[in-house]
Design an enzyme around this catalytic site. Structure first.
Site, PDB file in Angstrom:
ATOM      1  N   CYS A  75       0.867  -1.181   0.000  1.00 18.47           N
ATOM      2  CA  CYS A  75       0.000   0.000   0.000  1.00 18.47           C
ATOM      3  C   CYS A  75       0.901   1.228   0.000  1.00 18.47           C
ATOM      4  O   CYS A  75       1.720   1.398   0.916  1.00 18.47           O
ATOM      5  CB  CYS A  75      -0.862  -0.023   1.264  1.00 18.47           C
ATOM      6  SG  CYS A  75      -1.835   1.473   1.517  1.00 18.47           S
ATOM      7  N   THR A  77      -0.012   4.365   0.357  1.00 16.64           N
ATOM      8  CA  THR A  77      -0.409   5.334   1.380  1.00 16.64           C
ATOM      9  C   THR A  77       0.236   4.983   2.721  1.00 16.64           C
ATOM     10  O   THR A  77       0.874   5.830   3.369  1.00 16.64           O
ATOM     11  CB  THR A  77      -1.945   5.357   1.523  1.00 16.64           C
ATOM     12  OG1 THR A  77      -2.543   5.444   0.231  1.00 16.64           O
ATOM     13  CG2 THR A  77      -2.397   6.527   2.368  1.00 16.64           C
ATOM     14  N   CYS A 189      -0.753   3.765  -6.408  1.00 19.32           N
ATOM     15  CA  CYS A 189      -1.706   3.150  -5.483  1.00 19.32           C
ATOM     16  C   CYS A 189      -1.857   1.721  -5.976  1.00 19.32           C
ATOM     17  O   CYS A 189      -2.064   1.494  -7.170  1.00 19.32           O
ATOM     18  CB  CYS A 189      -3.052   3.869  -5.538  1.00 19.32           C
ATOM     19  SG  CYS A 189      -4.361   2.999  -4.630  1.00 19.32           S
ATOM     20  N   HIS A 191      -4.102  -0.317  -5.769  1.00 19.33           N
ATOM     21  CA  HIS A 191      -5.408  -0.670  -6.339  1.00 19.33           C
ATOM     22  C   HIS A 191      -5.463  -0.465  -7.858  1.00 19.33           C
ATOM     23  O   HIS A 191      -6.212  -1.138  -8.551  1.00 19.33           O
ATOM     24  CB  HIS A 191      -6.527   0.186  -5.717  1.00 19.33           C
ATOM     25  CG  HIS A 191      -7.020  -0.317  -4.397  1.00 19.33           C
ATOM     26  ND1 HIS A 191      -6.303  -0.202  -3.243  1.00 19.33           N
ATOM     27  CD2 HIS A 191      -8.175  -0.962  -4.065  1.00 19.33           C
ATOM     28  CE1 HIS A 191      -6.988  -0.731  -2.241  1.00 19.33           C
ATOM     29  NE2 HIS A 191      -8.132  -1.204  -2.712  1.00 19.33           N
TER      30      HIS A 191
HETATM   31  N1  DGL Z   1      -4.007   0.553  -1.930  1.00 19.07           N
HETATM   32  C1  DGL Z   1      -3.669   1.709  -1.201  1.00 19.07           C
HETATM   33  C2  DGL Z   1      -2.475   2.427  -1.776  1.00 19.07           C
HETATM   34  O1  DGL Z   1      -1.650   1.829  -2.427  1.00 19.07           O
HETATM   35  C3  DGL Z   1      -4.704   2.634  -0.642  1.00 19.07           C
HETATM   36  C4  DGL Z   1      -6.125   2.653  -1.092  1.00 19.07           C
HETATM   37  C5  DGL Z   1      -7.008   3.337  -0.051  1.00 19.07           C
HETATM   38  O2  DGL Z   1      -7.323   2.652   0.935  1.00 19.07           O
HETATM   39  O3  DGL Z   1      -7.326   4.517  -0.209  1.00 19.07           O
HETATM   40  O4  DGL Z   1      -2.287   3.583  -1.568  1.00 19.07           O
END
Ligand code: DGL
Length: 264
Positions: A75, A77, A189, A191
């Protein structure tokens, strides 16, 4: 005797699966525990203080329970805010996720690159530092998108993200001054690679890079010489809350080799 200790992957939601996939390709029999902080999802709209207070403690509990050989913060973040604190708190090696600004700058012909992350990630000084060190001669445009995170979670639960919705989110980059010259976008990110097909369709000619393949190589390097089970076994999925959303995700992931679901 083979070593059954797993690799622990951690994300707010399902984004870290974009890091699990290249890792499984390199280390096919690695036991995998995938933890999603579903109770606190999404991270991208939280404050630095909230993330910093939550992530190291949560990782501590996960490491205590699953005794991994290595922990991966899949992640951006959480990594850009809490990686040093997590490393200080754990007694296992920790691999973080860094926005792939360095390879993006190396690839860009126009010298205009986009960084697409969560709102929390794109405002981090860590990103300023990467841009200054590795992309000093580039214009680095940033956009934080909570919408793409939601679309990616829904996609994984079986609801295909419409291209028009993805295009609207990308406009946050392309509509900035100079945005029409972007030729490489950093998926900052985890995702976002889950929406690779839509991103490629709505931004033809733009190349997307993410940290997943590099992280997989790093994991392979750090575990070099360690033994692995002879056969692949289904992974374990861990949530921090149990509800309808988690059940839906677990049902989808059962088809992706996650056999067991547990609550932290
Ligand atoms: N997958 C996460 C990232 O790489 C964060 C997504 C989220 O929870 O806002 O930052």
């Amino acid at each position: 005797m083979s070593d059954a200790r797993p690799i622990l992957f951690f994300d707010s939601g399902v984004g870290g699966l974009s890091v699990v996939a290249p890792t499984r390709a390199l280390l096919p029999t690695a036991p995998i525990v995938y933890a999603a902080d579903s109770a606190f999802f999404p991270y991208g709209i939280r404050s630095e203080a909230e993330i910093a207070a939550r992530v190291p403690a949560l990782l501590g509990r996960l490491v205590e329970r699953y005794r991994p050989r290595l922990a991966v913060i899949a992640c951006n973040t959480a990594s850009t805010i809490a990686l040093p604190a997590v490393r200080a708190a754990l007694d296992v090696p920790v691999v973080g996720t860094v926005p792939a600004i360095k390879p993006a700058a190396a690839m860009s012909a126009t010298r205009v690159i986009g960084v697409l992350g969560t709102e929390a990630t794109v405002r981090q000084p860590y990103v300023d530092d990467l841009a200054a060190r590795f992309a000093a001669d580039c214009t680095v445009l940033r956009h934080g998108s909570a919408g793409l995170v939601t679309l990616a979670e829904a996609e994984l639960a079986g609801k295909v993200a419409p291209e028009a919705a993805v295009a609207r989110e990308l406009d946050g980059l392309f509509a900035q001054p100079g945005g029409d010259r972007i030729d490489v976008i950093v998926n900052a990110c985890t995702h976002f690679p889950l929406l690779a097909a839509q991103l490629a369709a709505v931004a033809p000619g733009v190349r997307f890079v993410d940290g997943g393949p590099g992280i997989a190589l790093r994991i392979a390097h750090l575990t070099q010489g360690q033994s692995w089970p002879d056969r692949a076994a289904p992974g374990t999925l861990v949530f921090t809350a149990g509800g309808e959303r988690e059940s839906r995700i677990a049902a989808t992931l059962a088809q992706r080799d996650f056999g067991k679901t547990e609550l932290l």
